[in-house]
Design a protein around this motif. Structure first.
Motif, mmCIF file in Angstrom:
data_model
loop_
_atom_site.group_PDB
_atom_site.id
_atom_site.type_symbol
_atom_site.label_atom_id
_atom_site.label_comp_id
_atom_site.label_asym_id
_atom_site.label_seq_id
_atom_site.Cartn_x
_atom_site.Cartn_y
_atom_site.Cartn_z
ATOM 1 N N TYR A 238 1.228 4.051 -2.904
ATOM 2 C CA TYR A 238 2.608 3.537 -3.423
ATOM 3 C C TYR A 238 1.979 3.859 -4.990
ATOM 4 O O TYR A 238 1.200 2.969 -5.642
ATOM 5 N N HIS A 264 7.170 4.539 -2.132
ATOM 6 C CA HIS A 264 6.982 5.738 -1.808
ATOM 7 C C HIS A 264 6.222 7.465 -2.391
ATOM 8 O O HIS A 264 7.302 7.464 -3.495
ATOM 9 N N PRO A 265 5.174 7.802 -2.531
ATOM 10 C CA PRO A 265 5.535 8.968 -3.802
ATOM 11 C C PRO A 265 6.141 10.043 -3.476
ATOM 12 O O PRO A 265 6.732 11.102 -4.084
ATOM 13 N N THR A 266 6.408 10.569 -2.602
ATOM 14 C CA THR A 266 7.330 11.360 -2.100
ATOM 15 C C THR A 266 8.740 11.175 -1.700
ATOM 16 O O THR A 266 9.868 11.989 -1.518
ATOM 17 N N THR A 267 9.207 10.412 -0.897
ATOM 18 C CA THR A 267 10.398 9.864 -0.357
ATOM 19 C C THR A 267 10.584 9.431 -1.647
ATOM 20 O O THR A 267 11.846 8.862 -1.493
ATOM 21 N N LYS A 268 10.087 8.464 -2.455
ATOM 22 C CA LYS A 268 11.005 7.738 -3.273
ATOM 23 C C LYS A 268 11.063 6.024 -2.481
ATOM 24 O O LYS A 268 12.641 5.565 -3.088
#
Length: 284
Positions: A238, A264-268
């Protein structure tokens, strides 16, 4: 990156308290150790246990030649579960509960810890694998319960462990592994049987105590945060932003406090980690 657990210097070199179900002592007469291995009931007549601070280890040995060993904390988190032959029996493999998100495939319930009578009671069931880092490796199902007396051992260092509230829920972990990245940054990884890993990062040389604000861009003086993904069988790293205070920092010990927000790096999606404290071995 796969992190291989090791038992740190504060843990047991050997279990030194021994009990037996046929002991005439009244407290021992209430003790028991039930154990089923691959659907077969094991006749456990001997067991050993000790407690060192918040860390507890219990091992039972069956007359059929199988030992089962548990390492866990006084909050009910399972650090490690192992089964192994007690003789040179090639038909009985060495197996262990998953080292990745253990509670996903192994249920371990601390039913009672009586620090006055020095007894511990547990119920367990789950899979033990040929490779604790591979969910697809061969496994055996085990189950059972025990209530045993333990011997209290004075810790070499009092109060070891990492504690925090993760989205408001108490989290208790301990360092079992660490790395030195780029030959400059030492990271102590604190884990339990859950899906989260908290990393404590600081310079390998000339580390200084103090309070530091950090983000993911910092190479040291920061807290890292990972969550195990059961779909990919990988840890998601993260993005982090927070504050860490190192009150002790040397080649033997790291201690301090922290708080951060992990994204989270994608969903934020965000996870808030508050009220964090750590006191861990830095000797690796």
């Amino acid at each position: 990156m796969t992190k291989i657990k090791f038992i740190a210097f504060i843990l047991f070199a050997a279990i030194i308290s021994s009990c037996s179900s046929d002991n005439s002592d009244e407290s021992q007469s209430e003790s028991f150790f039930k154990f089923t291995y691959d659907g077969k009931t094991q006749n456990v007549k001997t067991w050993e246990a000790q407690k060192q601070g918040d860390f507890i280890e219990v091992m039972g040995t069956s007359e059929e030649g199988i030992a089962i060993d548990f390492k866990f904390n006084s909050y009910g988190n399972l650090y490690q579960a192992l089964t192994n032959p007690v003789t040179n029996n090639n038909n009985i493999p060495w197996l262990q509960a998953s080292e990745n998100f253990t509670s996903n495939t192994f249920t371990f319930t601390l039913e009672n810890l009586n620090t006055t009578d020095k007894t511990v009671q547990v119920k367990f069931s789950g899979k033990v694998y040929e490779d604790g880092y591979d969910y697809e490796s061969d496994f055996v199902n085990v189950s059972g319960s025990f209530k045993v007396s333990y011997k209290e051992i004075t810790p070499q260092v009092e109060g070891l462990g990492t504690f925090a509230k993760i989205d408001g829920k108490d989290w208790h972990g301990l360092s079992f592994d660490g790395t030195i990245e780029n030959q400059t940054t030492k990271i102590i990884y604190a884990e339990n049987d859950g899906e989260y890993t908290i990393g404590i990062a600081f310079p390998d040389y000339n580390a200084k105590t103090g309070t530091y604000n950090f983000t993911s861009n910092n190479s040291a003086y920061k807290i890292t945060f990972e969550k195990y993904d059961v779909a990919t069988h990988e840890n998601i790293t993260y993005d982090v932003s927070g504050t860490v205070t190192f009150t002790t920092l040397n080649s033997v010990l790291a201690a301090g406090t922290f708080s951060l927000t992990a994204t989270h790096p994608t969903t934020k999606a965000k996870i808030v980690i508050s009220n964090g404290t750590f006191k861990e071995s830095a000797a690796f």
